[in-house]
Design a protein around this motif. Structure first.
Motif, PDB file in Angstrom:
ATOM      1  N   THR A 174       0.849  -1.187   0.000  1.00 33.42           N
ATOM      2  CA  THR A 174       0.000   0.000   0.000  1.00 33.42           C
ATOM      3  C   THR A 174       0.885   1.237   0.000  1.00 33.42           C
ATOM      4  OG1 THR A 174      -1.675  -1.210   1.242  1.00 33.42           O
ATOM      5  CG2 THR A 174      -1.859   1.198   1.214  1.00 33.42           C
ATOM      6  N   LYS A 175       0.662   2.104  -0.954  1.00 35.39           N
ATOM      7  CA  LYS A 175       1.374   3.384  -1.042  1.00 35.39           C
ATOM      8  C   LYS A 175       0.352   4.499  -0.914  1.00 35.39           C
ATOM      9  CE  LYS A 175       5.309   1.448  -1.885  1.00 35.39           C
ATOM     10  NZ  LYS A 175       6.372   1.477  -0.909  1.00 35.39           N
ATOM     11  N   HIS A 176       0.783   5.655  -0.452  1.00 36.79           N
ATOM     12  CA  HIS A 176      -0.143   6.747  -0.193  1.00 36.79           C
ATOM     13  C   HIS A 176       0.250   8.027  -0.930  1.00 36.79           C
ATOM     14  CE1 HIS A 176      -0.630   4.065   3.282  1.00 36.79           C
ATOM     15  NE2 HIS A 176      -1.903   4.408   3.165  1.00 36.79           N
ATOM     16  N   GLY A 177      -0.751   8.741  -1.338  1.00 38.29           N
ATOM     17  CA  GLY A 177      -0.611  10.079  -1.892  1.00 38.29           C
ATOM     18  C   GLY A 177      -1.730  10.908  -1.306  1.00 38.29           C
ATOM     19  N   SER A 178      -1.565  12.210  -1.341  1.00 42.57           N
ATOM     20  CA  SER A 178      -2.614  13.069  -0.792  1.00 42.57           C
ATOM     21  C   SER A 178      -2.736  14.349  -1.604  1.00 42.57           C
ATOM     22  CB  SER A 178      -2.322  13.416   0.677  1.00 42.57           C
ATOM     23  OG  SER A 178      -1.132  14.172   0.768  1.00 42.57           O
ATOM     24  N   ALA A 179      -3.904  14.945  -1.494  1.00 46.10           N
ATOM     25  CA  ALA A 179      -4.166  16.236  -2.123  1.00 46.10           C
ATOM     26  C   ALA A 179      -4.927  17.093  -1.129  1.00 46.10           C
ATOM     27  CB  ALA A 179      -4.980  16.048  -3.396  1.00 46.10           C
ATOM     28  N   GLU A 234       3.770   9.918  -0.319  1.00 44.74           N
ATOM     29  CA  GLU A 234       4.312   9.317   0.903  1.00 44.74           C
ATOM     30  C   GLU A 234       5.844   9.373   0.936  1.00 44.74           C
ATOM     31  OE1 GLU A 234       4.086   4.899   2.990  1.00 44.74           O
ATOM     32  OE2 GLU A 234       3.256   5.186   1.009  1.00 44.74           O
ATOM     33  N   SER A 235       6.468   9.139  -0.210  1.00 43.61           N
ATOM     34  CA  SER A 235       7.935   9.110  -0.272  1.00 43.61           C
ATOM     35  C   SER A 235       8.546  10.498  -0.124  1.00 43.61           C
ATOM     36  CB  SER A 235       8.398   8.509  -1.607  1.00 43.61           C
ATOM     37  OG  SER A 235       8.068   9.396  -2.670  1.00 43.61           O
ATOM     38  N   GLY A 236       7.740  11.532  -0.345  1.00 44.19           N
ATOM     39  CA  GLY A 236       8.265  12.890  -0.307  1.00 44.19           C
ATOM     40  C   GLY A 236       8.777  13.361  -1.656  1.00 44.19           C
ATOM     41  N   THR A 237       8.715  12.484  -2.669  1.00 49.32           N
ATOM     42  CA  THR A 237       9.151  12.882  -4.002  1.00 49.32           C
ATOM     43  C   THR A 237       8.350  14.085  -4.477  1.00 49.32           C
ATOM     44  OG1 THR A 237       9.810  10.625  -4.500  1.00 49.32           O
ATOM     45  CG2 THR A 237       9.461  12.086  -6.369  1.00 49.32           C
ATOM     46  N   LEU A 238       7.067  14.053  -4.223  1.00 50.69           N
ATOM     47  CA  LEU A 238       6.219  15.223  -4.445  1.00 50.69           C
ATOM     48  C   LEU A 238       5.822  15.736  -3.074  1.00 50.69           C
ATOM     49  CD1 LEU A 238       3.791  13.932  -7.230  1.00 50.69           C
ATOM     50  CD2 LEU A 238       5.888  15.250  -7.525  1.00 50.69           C
ATOM     51  N   GLN A 239       6.120  16.984  -2.822  1.00 49.44           N
ATOM     52  CA  GLN A 239       5.809  17.561  -1.522  1.00 49.44           C
ATOM     53  C   GLN A 239       5.140  18.902  -1.744  1.00 49.44           C
ATOM     54  OE1 GLN A 239       6.276  15.855   1.357  1.00 49.44           O
ATOM     55  NE2 GLN A 239       5.159  17.479   2.350  1.00 49.44           N
ATOM     56  N   ALA A 240       3.846  18.939  -1.538  1.00 46.35           N
ATOM     57  CA  ALA A 240       3.064  20.168  -1.682  1.00 46.35           C
ATOM     58  C   ALA A 240       3.245  20.800  -3.068  1.00 46.35           C
ATOM     59  CB  ALA A 240       3.396  21.155  -0.572  1.00 46.35           C
TER      60      ALA A 240
END
Length: 143
Positions: free
Chosen positions: A4-9, A25-31
């Motif tokens: 399970t991996k997570h992303g958020s908006a 989740e990994s921080g590769t995309l942060q805000a």
């Protein structure tokens, strides 16, 4: 086995004037900013369709690598581009098509074998399957 991996908006405001951010989740995309203008008007920032396109290209490339290996082949390189089409239909906007474009260097593969293995990767790639997946929703109204 389940991974399970997570992303958020996060979104604030109306559809046209509002804005949001996307994080992974990994921080590769942060805000990373996104909004109506980044999705429909070509302004800087991200949008859901380009994220799906990148995910599909990456997943397909990995699936092809696996399938080539099962056939006793190893790619020197696999380059996949995905174009996700968002169209307005009678029932609203929808992703109507995804075009995968593949260029690969696979020593020892015939053109016919390569095409068959690429088709197998397209069918077996988990992101390809996503577009046919059961989608669940848990919703909680706050405030």
């Amino acid at each position: 086995m389940t991974i399970t991996k997570h992303g958020s908006a996060h979104w604030k405001g109306s559809i046209r004037e509002g804005h949001g951010t996307i994080s992974t989740e990994s921080g590769t995309l942060q805000a990373v900013p996104y909004g109506f203008a980044t999705r429909f008007e070509g302004k800087p920032g991200s949008n859901p369709e380009e994220l799906l396109a990148a995910a599909h290209a990456a997943c397909f490339s990995m699936a092809l690598s696996l399938i080539l290996g099962e056939a006793g082949l190893t790619a020197q390189s696999i380059h996949t581009e995905a174009a996700v089409h968002l169209d307005k239909t009678d029932t609203g906007f929808g992703i109507t098509q995804v075009d995968l474009t593949l260029k690969a260097d696979v020593p020892g593969a015939t053109a016919e074998q390569f095409l068959a293995l690429a088709e197998k990767a397209k069918a077996g790639c988990p992101v390809s399957k996503l577009f046919r997946a059961n989608i669940t929703l848990r919703a909680e109204l706050e405030g």
